[in-house]
Write an enzyme that holds these catalytic residues in place. Structure first.
Site: not given
Length: 290
Positions: A14, A19, A45, A132
């Site tokens: 998530k 991570k 991102k 996610d």
């Protein structure tokens, strides 16, 4: 330089679960041990490899493909990070337009076209993937047989567990047709007294295994402020040893498996049971009530 085929490993989790920090420290630990490593950031991102390369900017694959009339060269979409790790960011679409997972397919296609794996000859290729929502793009590493094993990073927070359970569903769906199998769970940011027991119970309920426990540590935050992994910033710390042990486990000879994800009602009942257990324990400790 290794003559064996590289081992491709996908690490999901998530957003905000740690991570990328986990993946980068695994990559750094492998590089420190003398292995050749490629880390491919598969998050829009584009911050997966930041702490491997001192926080410097790195053009993404999607941006390079968008902004050029010719195929970009490897040196234009990659950077050499700590220990020689080759860092690549897939990138994402222009905000509000397109699929956020498209960069993964574009990156994989371009790297194969550039013959990066044959040229660089890595021992390990790590895919750091947002978990996610496992849409078509984000499922590419586990769906198309690119990665041979997948690991899921989670904390004891319910939404992280919920995302992990969804990832189990994706692995369970794709593995029988040639997709990646589950290597196990990486329990991250452990701090609360019940965290380890909760994650262990979730693993048991879903027929999975916890391959490593990573405690919450100020050394992680301090290292990231310098744009570094813990392996680089604090190599003699216990936290660095945690990541070294995790790297050995993730890349070692382990039994991969098909998870048994919980259905919606069962997951909610399980969560309520843990809520009652934690609240009851804390209430007994304080002697309080509502």
């Amino acid at each position: 330089m290794s003559n064996r085929q590289p081992r491709h490993i996908a690490i999901y989790g998530k957003g905000g679960i740690g991570k990328s920090t986990t993946t980068s420290n695994i990559a750094a630990a492998l590089a420190e041990a003398g292995h050749r490593v490629i880390q491919i950031g598969c998050d829009p991102k584009s911050d997966s490899t930041t702490i491997l390369r001192g926080g410097a900017e790195l053009p993404t694959v999607l941006d390079s493909l968008r902004d050029r009339s010719r195929k970009p060269k490897l040196e234009e979409i990659s950077a050499t990070g700590f220990g020689g790790v080759l860092c690549i960011e897939a990138g994402g679409p222009v905000p509000g337009v397109g699929c956020a997972g498209r960069g993964i397919s574009a990156a994989v296609d371009l790297l194969e076209d550039l013959r990066v794996f044959e040229t660089f000859q890595p021992d390990y290729v790590l895919y750091d993937v947002l978990g996610d929502v496992v849409c078509g793009g984000f499922a590419v590493p586990i769906r198309d047989g690119i990665a041979e094993r997948a690991f899921v990073v989670t904390s004891s927070d319910f939404m992280a567990i919920f995302a992990a359970n969804n990832l189990f569903k994706a692995i369970d769906k794709y593995a029988p047709s040639g997709g990646a199998r589950l290597g196990g769970i990486i329990a991250n940011s452990l701090q609360l007294p019940h965290a380890r027991a909760l994650i262990d119970d979730f693993a048991e309920r879903t027929g999975t295994e916890v391959v490593g426990y990573v405690p919450r540590s100020t050394e992680v935050a301090q290292a990231e402020l310098y744009g570094q992994t813990v392996i680089e910033a604090a190599p003699y710390s216990e936290q660095a040893e945690v990541y070294r042990r995790l790297a050995r486990r993730v890349t070692g000879e382990i039994d991969t498996r098909l998870p048994r994800p919980l259905n919606g009602p069962d997951l909610k009942d399980w969560a309520r049971g843990w809520g009652d257990r934690i609240f009851g324990t804390e209430n007994a400790a304080t002697g309080g009530g509502i």
